[in-house]
Design an enzyme around this catalytic site. Sequence first.
Site, PDB file in Angstrom:
ATOM      1  N   LYS A   8       1.123  -0.946   0.056  1.00  0.00           N
ATOM      2  CA  LYS A   8      -0.472  -0.397  -0.335  1.00  0.00           C
ATOM      3  C   LYS A   8       0.887   1.245   0.240  1.00  0.00           C
ATOM      4  O   LYS A   8       0.395   2.046  -0.930  1.00  0.00           O
ATOM      5  CB  LYS A   8      -1.402   0.024   1.261  1.00  0.00           C
ATOM      6  CG  LYS A   8      -1.575   1.127   1.590  1.00  0.00           C
ATOM      7  CD  LYS A   8      -2.446   1.417   2.780  1.00  0.00           C
ATOM      8  CE  LYS A   8      -0.730   1.932   4.027  1.00  0.00           C
ATOM      9  NZ  LYS A   8      -1.525   3.265   4.809  1.00  0.00           N
ATOM     10  N   ASP A  18       4.432   0.362  11.824  1.00  0.00           N
ATOM     11  CA  ASP A  18       3.365  -0.194  11.603  1.00  0.00           C
ATOM     12  C   ASP A  18       2.742  -1.476  12.459  1.00  0.00           C
ATOM     13  O   ASP A  18       2.424  -2.413  11.835  1.00  0.00           O
ATOM     14  CB  ASP A  18       3.043   0.032  10.327  1.00  0.00           C
ATOM     15  CG  ASP A  18       3.313   0.881   9.332  1.00  0.00           C
ATOM     16  OD1 ASP A  18       2.929   2.106  10.350  1.00  0.00           O
ATOM     17  OD2 ASP A  18       2.971   1.481   8.450  1.00  0.00           O
ATOM     18  N   ILE A  34       8.806   6.154  17.433  1.00  0.00           N
ATOM     19  CA  ILE A  34       8.214   6.951  16.036  1.00  0.00           C
ATOM     20  C   ILE A  34       7.167   7.943  15.933  1.00  0.00           C
ATOM     21  O   ILE A  34       7.301   8.941  15.921  1.00  0.00           O
ATOM     22  CB  ILE A  34       7.648   5.988  14.789  1.00  0.00           C
ATOM     23  CG1 ILE A  34       8.909   4.863  14.679  1.00  0.00           C
ATOM     24  CG2 ILE A  34       7.459   6.848  13.295  1.00  0.00           C
ATOM     25  CD1 ILE A  34      10.030   5.425  13.584  1.00  0.00           C
TER      26      ILE A  34
HETATM   27  C1  EPZ Z   1       4.211   6.370   6.586  1.00  0.00           C
HETATM   28  O1  EPZ Z   1       3.840   8.063   6.932  1.00  0.00           O
HETATM   29  C2  EPZ Z   1       3.733   5.641   6.326  1.00  0.00           C
HETATM   30  N1  EPZ Z   1       2.263   6.255   5.751  1.00  0.00           N
HETATM   31  C3  EPZ Z   1       3.116   4.912   7.759  1.00  0.00           C
HETATM   32  O2  EPZ Z   1       1.777   3.898   7.232  1.00  0.00           O
HETATM   33  C4  EPZ Z   1       3.693   4.358   8.928  1.00  0.00           C
HETATM   34  O3  EPZ Z   1       3.392   4.694   9.703  1.00  0.00           O
HETATM   35  C5  EPZ Z   1       4.934   5.935   9.041  1.00  0.00           C
HETATM   36  O4  EPZ Z   1       5.859   5.835   7.222  1.00  0.00           O
HETATM   37  C6  EPZ Z   1       6.709   4.427   9.386  1.00  0.00           C
HETATM   38  O5  EPZ Z   1       7.483   4.587   8.347  1.00  0.00           O
HETATM   39  C7  EPZ Z   1       2.364   6.357   4.233  1.00  0.00           C
HETATM   40  O6  EPZ Z   1       3.078   6.028   3.809  1.00  0.00           O
HETATM   41  C8  EPZ Z   1       1.610   6.772   3.872  1.00  0.00           C
HETATM   42  P1  EPZ Z   1       6.692   9.579   8.917  1.00  0.00           P
HETATM   43  P2  EPZ Z   1       4.219   9.172   7.948  1.00  0.00           P
HETATM   44  O7  EPZ Z   1       6.859  10.917   7.804  1.00  0.00           O
HETATM   45  O8  EPZ Z   1       5.483   9.134   6.062  1.00  0.00           O
HETATM   46  C9  EPZ Z   1       7.305  13.048  12.377  1.00  0.00           C
HETATM   47  C10 EPZ Z   1       0.063   2.730   7.926  1.00  0.00           C
HETATM   48  O9  EPZ Z   1      -0.551   1.818   8.680  1.00  0.00           O
HETATM   49  N2  EPZ Z   1       7.448  14.099  11.339  1.00  0.00           N
HETATM   50  O10 EPZ Z   1       7.901   8.941   8.273  1.00  0.00           O
HETATM   51  O11 EPZ Z   1       3.259   9.724   7.441  1.00  0.00           O
HETATM   52  C11 EPZ Z   1       6.520  12.045  12.299  1.00  0.00           C
HETATM   53  O12 EPZ Z   1       5.532  13.295  13.146  1.00  0.00           O
HETATM   54  C12 EPZ Z   1       1.063   4.249   8.191  1.00  0.00           C
HETATM   55  O13 EPZ Z   1       0.375   2.436   6.556  1.00  0.00           O
HETATM   56  C13 EPZ Z   1       7.807  15.247  11.190  1.00  0.00           C
HETATM   57  O14 EPZ Z   1       8.043  15.588  12.587  1.00  0.00           O
HETATM   58  O15 EPZ Z   1       5.546   8.868   8.275  1.00  0.00           O
HETATM   59  C14 EPZ Z   1       7.050  11.272  13.143  1.00  0.00           C
HETATM   60  O16 EPZ Z   1       6.892  10.807  14.050  1.00  0.00           O
HETATM   61  C15 EPZ Z   1       0.414   5.134   8.882  1.00  0.00           C
HETATM   62  N3  EPZ Z   1       7.829  15.735  10.446  1.00  0.00           N
HETATM   63  C16 EPZ Z   1       7.460  11.066  11.918  1.00  0.00           C
HETATM   64  O17 EPZ Z   1       8.726  11.521  11.534  1.00  0.00           O
HETATM   65  C17 EPZ Z   1       7.200  15.689   8.898  1.00  0.00           C
HETATM   66  O18 EPZ Z   1       7.599  16.341   8.167  1.00  0.00           O
HETATM   67  C18 EPZ Z   1       8.149   9.235  11.065  1.00  0.00           C
HETATM   68  O19 EPZ Z   1       6.815  10.115  10.502  1.00  0.00           O
HETATM   69  C19 EPZ Z   1       7.068  14.401   8.590  1.00  0.00           C
HETATM   70  C20 EPZ Z   1       7.165  13.681   9.649  1.00  0.00           C
END
Ligand code: EPZ
Length: 420
Positions: free
Chosen positions: A21, A304, A326
Site C-alpha cells: 500500500k 506499523d 516513531i
Molecule cells: C508513513 O507515514 C506511512 N504512511 C505510515 O504508515 C508509517 O507508519 C510511517 O511512514 C512510518 O513508517 C504512508 O506511507 C502513507 P513519517 P508518514 O513521515 O510518512 C515525524 C500505515 O499504517 N515527522 O516517516 O506520515 C512524524 O510526526 C501508516 O500504513 C515530522 O516531525 O511517516 C513521525 O513522528 C500509518 N515532520 C515521524 O516523523 C515531518 O515533516 C515519522 O513520520 C514528517 C514526519
Amino acid sequence: MRYSMKGNGPLIGDVYINGAKNAALGIIPAAIMSDDTVRIDNLPDVEDVRVLLEAVEGIGVSVNRIDRHSVTINGSGVHTIRVDNEHIKKIRAGYYLLGALLGKYHHAEVHYPGGCSIGERKIDQHLKGFRALGAKVIEDKDMVIVEAEELHGGHIYFDVVSVGATINIMLAAALAKGNTIIENAAKEPHIVDVANMLNKMGAAIRGAGTDVIKIKGVEKLKKVEYSVIPDQIETGTFMMAAAVTRGDIMIHGIIPQHMDAVSSKLIEMGCIVTEYDEAIRVVCRGPLRPCNVKTLPYPGFPTDMQPQICVALAQAGGQGTVTESIFEDRFKYVSELRKMGAKIKVEGGNVAHIEGVEKLKGADLAAPDLRAGAALVLAGLSAEGKTTVDGIEYIMRGYEDFDKKLRSIGAKIRIETDSK
Ligand code: EPZ
C-alpha cells in the site's frame, strides 16, 4: 461494519500477499508526473489506493482500471493543480501530490493530509525540503500551497527520518534543475520502490535505501510499466497471525529480507521462521516467550507492526516491553486489549509494559486505526470465545481481503453489517 470472530485454534495454510500500500501511494503520484501512459501492476485493491486514484482523476488524470490490480495512468490531462476534492481529505498520502505537481508544474495546492490518528504527524520536513528546492510555501487554513518560479536542486538534511518527506522530495527533485542531495533519508523498502519506478521513467536517483539520496534533475519523465513490491506489513501481520494462534502459515509472494526485524523478534519469541526465495513460513508450536521491542525506522522494527507484536506479547509467558519511538499516540488500542484481559500498562505514552496472560477472552472491540485494527483481529482469533471488532473500514484502508485470506487458513471470521 464489524468483524465477528471466534478463536478456534491454529491458523494453518498458504497466504498470498498483495502489493505494498505505502509504495503504491507514492507510485501513483510518480505516474502522473509523465505525460505518457504509465502502467502499474500489483496495486493492492485497498481503500487508500482507490481513494488516491479517485483524487487524481478529480484533477484530470485519466485512470484506466485494467483489472483488480493493474491500471494505466495518463497525467497529460491535469487541468488543475488544486487538489481539495473530498477524496484527498481522507488519506495521508495526498501529500505526495505536492511533490509530484510541484516537480511537474512548479505549483501545487493540496488539502492538508488526513490519515490514521496516531500522533501529531507534522509535515514540516516536507516543507523544508520544498523550500530548499526553491519553492515558496504557504499554509492557508486547510491547504498547503507550494510554488516555484524555478525549481532547482538543493541540499537537504532532514531533522527527523521521514518516509513521507523523503518520497516527496524525491518526486519534486526528479524534475528540478540540477542536483539534489537528501541526507538522513528514510530507507524503507517503499522508498527504494518509488525511486526504482522514477528511474525507470528516466529519473536519475542514486542511493535510495541508504541515508543519502542523490538526485540529478531531468527534463521529463517517460512511460513505463511497473509492478509494485509486496507489502511488508501485510506479510508481517500474517507472520504474527501464525505466532498468536500457534499456527503454521506459508506466506507467498514476498521479499523475505524486508522481514528481518520481524523475523528476528518472532524467533526470539520461540517461533520457527524459514525463508524461501519469495516466501516465508512461520511455525509456532509451543508457548510464546516475552521480549523487548523498540520501533525504529527501517531496517529497525516497523512502527506499523507495533500493535500486532503487542498482541503476541500479551499472550507470552512473562514480562515484555514495547517502546514506540516513531509516533506519539500509537497505543490507543491498549484499552481494547484490556477488555480481553490483557495486562498492559502504558508508561509516559510511549512504553507498554506487558505481562503475558495464558489466554485472552473474547470481547466487543473498536479499531482505533488501521494497524491497531488488524492487531485486534489477531487478538480475537487467538482468544477464547467470540470477539467483534468494530470500525473495520480502517482495516480495509490497507488490507485487501483480510477476512477472506484469514478464512482460507482456517479462521472463523465474518463481516457483520447489521446492528447488534
Ligand atoms: C508513513 O507515514 C506511512 N504512511 C505510515 O504508515 C508509517 O507508519 C510511517 O511512514 C512510518 O513508517 C504512508 O506511507 C502513507 P513519517 P508518514 O513521515 O510518512 C515525524 C500505515 O499504517 N515527522 O516517516 O506520515 C512524524 O510526526 C501508516 O500504513 C515530522 O516531525 O511517516 C513521525 O513522528 C500509518 N515532520 C515521524 O516523523 C515531518 O515533516 C515519522 O513520520 C514528517 C514526519
